[in-house]
Enzyme design. Structure first.
Site, PDB file in Angstrom:
ATOM      1  N   GLN A  61      25.749  39.732  44.882  1.00 41.93           N
ATOM      2  CA  GLN A  61      26.432  38.601  45.533  1.00 41.93           C
ATOM      3  C   GLN A  61      27.998  38.770  45.677  1.00 41.93           C
ATOM      4  O   GLN A  61      28.431  38.126  46.500  1.00 41.93           O
ATOM      5  CB  GLN A  61      26.393  37.226  44.706  1.00 41.93           C
ATOM      6  CG  GLN A  61      27.168  36.079  45.085  1.00 41.93           C
ATOM      7  CD  GLN A  61      28.276  35.605  44.173  1.00 41.93           C
ATOM      8  OE1 GLN A  61      28.680  36.562  43.362  1.00 41.93           O
ATOM      9  NE2 GLN A  61      28.646  34.495  44.064  1.00 41.93           N
ATOM     10  N   CYS A 103      32.048  33.748  34.634  1.00 48.90           N
ATOM     11  CA  CYS A 103      31.135  33.632  35.788  1.00 48.90           C
ATOM     12  C   CYS A 103      29.679  33.321  35.715  1.00 48.90           C
ATOM     13  O   CYS A 103      28.870  32.814  36.458  1.00 48.90           O
ATOM     14  CB  CYS A 103      31.500  34.927  36.570  1.00 48.90           C
ATOM     15  SG  CYS A 103      33.305  34.967  37.346  1.00 48.90           S
ATOM     16  N   CYS A 146      57.767  37.619  21.311  1.00 53.50           N
ATOM     17  CA  CYS A 146      56.472  38.431  21.520  1.00 53.50           C
ATOM     18  C   CYS A 146      55.919  39.144  20.708  1.00 53.50           C
ATOM     19  O   CYS A 146      57.028  40.169  20.593  1.00 53.50           O
ATOM     20  CB  CYS A 146      56.336  38.568  22.939  1.00 53.50           C
ATOM     21  SG  CYS A 146      54.663  39.480  23.332  1.00 53.50           S
TER      22      CYS A 146
HETATM   23 ZN    ZN Z   1      55.212  40.083  25.630  1.00 56.76          ZN
END
Ligand code: ZN
Length: 253
Positions: free
Chosen positions: A70, A186, A246
């Site tokens: 699809q 999905c 981070c």
């Molecule tokens: Zn990062």
């Protein structure tokens, strides 16, 4: 060097001032790895191949089934039951015999990711799960490989480009994968096939411009996130902000 056949095939690229013959040769010398030969990977692969990107690697572990057709437009009905890595690379070679295509039947894991992504000028991530998206981010940042990640669900999609050390990475924005039970796929929630096509096509359009080394260009999707809602047809681009703390890219310069 481009052959007369290639010059003719890519003439509509070469006509562009931003490409010309030198840009086309740059595309020919580029190595791009596509993670996932699915709804996003299908249009991305077709346009990468048609544009003359010289070396394309396809990483996918799945077997094609009926529900894929699809939206996964690189495949034919007769490919059902075949490994997607094999069928997609064969179909891409038949679209453009002037490029090298390597199908790798594997799922990206912490053990194999570094080896499989090594040597790429750019990685396109279009898998259907957050573990693969975070793993792609972490390895690409570590190996300093630029990548463009994208996702699609129902009527919505997103695209984000990362040049490690320059732009916010996926973890700067999302930190950790959400618990799987909180993320519909999905397969559970559905997706408009052409929506995957639209997002995959944005991903590849950004890739080709990146490979052309349009470094002056500062308005694309690197360092930014595009969010598309096709119900309202609203396209929204927001800046992705780097986080000093981070755990993946915080220390990179
Ligand atoms: Zn990062």
């Amino acid at each position: 060097m481009l052959s007369p056949e290639e010059l003719s095939r890519y003439s509509r690229n070469i006509l562009l001032n931003e490409v010309k013959r030198a840009g086309q040769e740059k595309l020919k010398n580029s190595v791009v790895t596509v993670i996932g030969a699915g709804g996003l990977g299908s249009p991305a692969l077709l346009y990468l191949g048609a544009a003359g990107v010289g070396s394309i690697r396809i990483i996918d572990s799945d077997i094609l089934d009926t529900t894929n057709l699809q939206r996964q437009i690189i495949f034919k009905h007769s490919d059902i039951g075949r490994f997607k890595s094999e069928a997609s690379s064969e179909n891409l070679r038949s679209l453009n015999p002037y490029i090298r295509v390597e199908g790798i039947q594997a799922r990206l894991t912490t053990e194999n990711a570094k080896e499989l992504l090594k040597g790429s000028d750019l990685v396109l991530e279009g898998s259907d799960n957050f573990d693969t998206k975070f793993l792609t981010n972490d390895i690409c940042v570590e190996e300093r490989i630029p990548f463009i990640t994208a996702g699609v669900l129902r009527f919505e999609g997103m695209v984000m480009g990362v040049r490690p050390g320059m732009d916010a990475c996926f973890r700067c924005v999302y930190e950790n994968p959400p618990p799987p039970e909180h993320v519909p796929s999905c397969a559970d929630a559905g997706v408009i096939g052409s929506m995957a096509g639209m997002i995959g096509t944005i991903q590849v359009t950004e890739s080709i411009q990146f490979l052309l080394n349009d470094s002056e260009r500062d308005s694309g999707l690197f360092g930014r996130i595009l969010q598309v809602d096709s119900r309202s047809m609203e396209f929204r681009t927001i800046s992705a902000v780097r986080r000093k703390d981070c755990i993946v890219c915080g220390a990179l310069h």
